[in-house]
Design a protein around this motif. Sequence first.
Motif, mmCIF file in Angstrom:
data_model
loop_
_atom_site.group_PDB
_atom_site.id
_atom_site.type_symbol
_atom_site.label_atom_id
_atom_site.label_comp_id
_atom_site.label_asym_id
_atom_site.label_seq_id
_atom_site.Cartn_x
_atom_site.Cartn_y
_atom_site.Cartn_z
ATOM 1 N N GLY A 23 32.881 45.853 37.561
ATOM 2 C CA GLY A 23 33.172 47.281 37.522
ATOM 3 C C GLY A 23 32.728 47.993 38.789
ATOM 4 O O GLY A 23 33.426 48.870 39.306
ATOM 5 N N THR A 24 31.564 47.600 39.311
ATOM 6 C CA THR A 24 31.085 48.202 40.555
ATOM 7 C C THR A 24 31.996 47.863 41.718
ATOM 8 O O THR A 24 32.318 48.728 42.557
ATOM 9 N N SER A 25 32.421 46.599 41.804
ATOM 10 C CA SER A 25 33.344 46.218 42.879
ATOM 11 C C SER A 25 34.676 46.943 42.749
ATOM 12 O O SER A 25 35.283 47.329 43.756
ATOM 13 N N LEU A 26 35.137 47.176 41.513
ATOM 14 C CA LEU A 26 36.384 47.918 41.302
ATOM 15 C C LEU A 26 36.249 49.358 41.767
ATOM 16 O O LEU A 26 37.168 49.912 42.389
ATOM 17 N N LEU A 27 35.124 49.991 41.485
ATOM 18 C CA LEU A 27 34.910 51.367 41.929
ATOM 19 C C LEU A 27 34.912 51.466 43.455
ATOM 20 O O LEU A 27 35.445 52.427 44.027
ATOM 21 N N GLY A 89 35.247 45.587 47.815
ATOM 22 C CA GLY A 89 34.256 45.701 46.750
ATOM 23 C C GLY A 89 33.719 44.356 46.320
ATOM 24 O O GLY A 89 32.511 44.198 46.092
ATOM 25 N N ARG A 90 34.582 43.356 46.203
ATOM 26 C CA ARG A 90 34.121 42.018 45.806
ATOM 27 C C ARG A 90 33.298 41.376 46.906
ATOM 28 O O ARG A 90 32.375 40.608 46.619
ATOM 29 N N LEU A 91 33.636 41.681 48.161
ATOM 30 C CA LEU A 91 32.841 41.135 49.264
ATOM 31 C C LEU A 91 31.438 41.716 49.241
ATOM 32 O O LEU A 91 30.447 41.009 49.488
ATOM 33 N N ILE A 92 31.316 43.003 48.941
ATOM 34 C CA ILE A 92 29.999 43.638 48.886
ATOM 35 C C ILE A 92 29.195 43.119 47.695
ATOM 36 O O ILE A 92 27.988 42.847 47.812
ATOM 37 N N MET A 93 29.841 42.950 46.547
ATOM 38 C CA MET A 93 29.151 42.526 45.327
ATOM 39 C C MET A 93 29.065 41.011 45.191
ATOM 40 O O MET A 93 28.446 40.511 44.257
#
Length: 272
Positions: A23-27, A89-93
């Motif tokens: 959810g965080t990566s999606l945001l 977002g997925r790269l960050i998370m």
Amino acid sequence: MRTVITGEAVQLELPAASVVVRGTSLLIDLALYVLIYIGIQLLFGYYSGQILQTMDPAMYAAFSLSTLVLCFVILPIVIETLSRGRSLGRLIMGVRIVRDDGGTVRMRHALIRGLVGFPEIFITLGVLPLFCGMLNARGKRLGDMAAGTYGILVRQPKVRPMMLPVPQHLTSWTQIADLGRIPDRLALRLSRLLRRMETTGRGDNIAVLHRTAEQLAEELRPHISPPPPPATSLEFLTAVMAERRNREYRRMRRQQDRTAELGRRLHTLPYS
């Protein structure tokens, strides 16, 4: 940790990303796409402000809809396809989208996820993927179920290896003991217990950890031959796990030496 069986019948343990992480990566991704959408609107308005004032309302609505589809459907599909399941977002998370068998996603997977994800996320305001992720063991949303994909964690915390030595009075026994029949799940529980004893095994927890060590020692004894000499449960577990570590290290060193020797021989052969 989720077990995945590949097409070659190889069992993999890939950690599935939680709903919170996804959810965080999606945001983060949505914030990026919103900025791109606003940037396109401002850029188009800056260079063709006079055209927007005289543009037909239906044409302007079509332009806005096309920009919306470009930023929130086409762009995520292209990014996911080219990056093989990644995004900002997925790269960050530390998340990657993979197939159910652990393979890399293709364009058709990204296309299905993008087409299903647009109404799933925006029409329901994220409520539907949240409930689907909470009810699914791998945190899948509807797009993942349709495409046969799920999210995994690609960044794992570094684990400091345990350097517990074999107790001195059990050294001779470990040289002849058969330790190859220990189940992997039991060995994992033993490793976690010894790591807990090494880090936090003090104070009020020490009694609980010793009782757990006695229970695990009873489970371990049927898999060890010959039986160990008299020793405490903790010494017995430490000797077994330390000897397993030493044997695995020696096996890897022998394999590394054979590979190096083979490479040396190949490089000394004349090239044709």
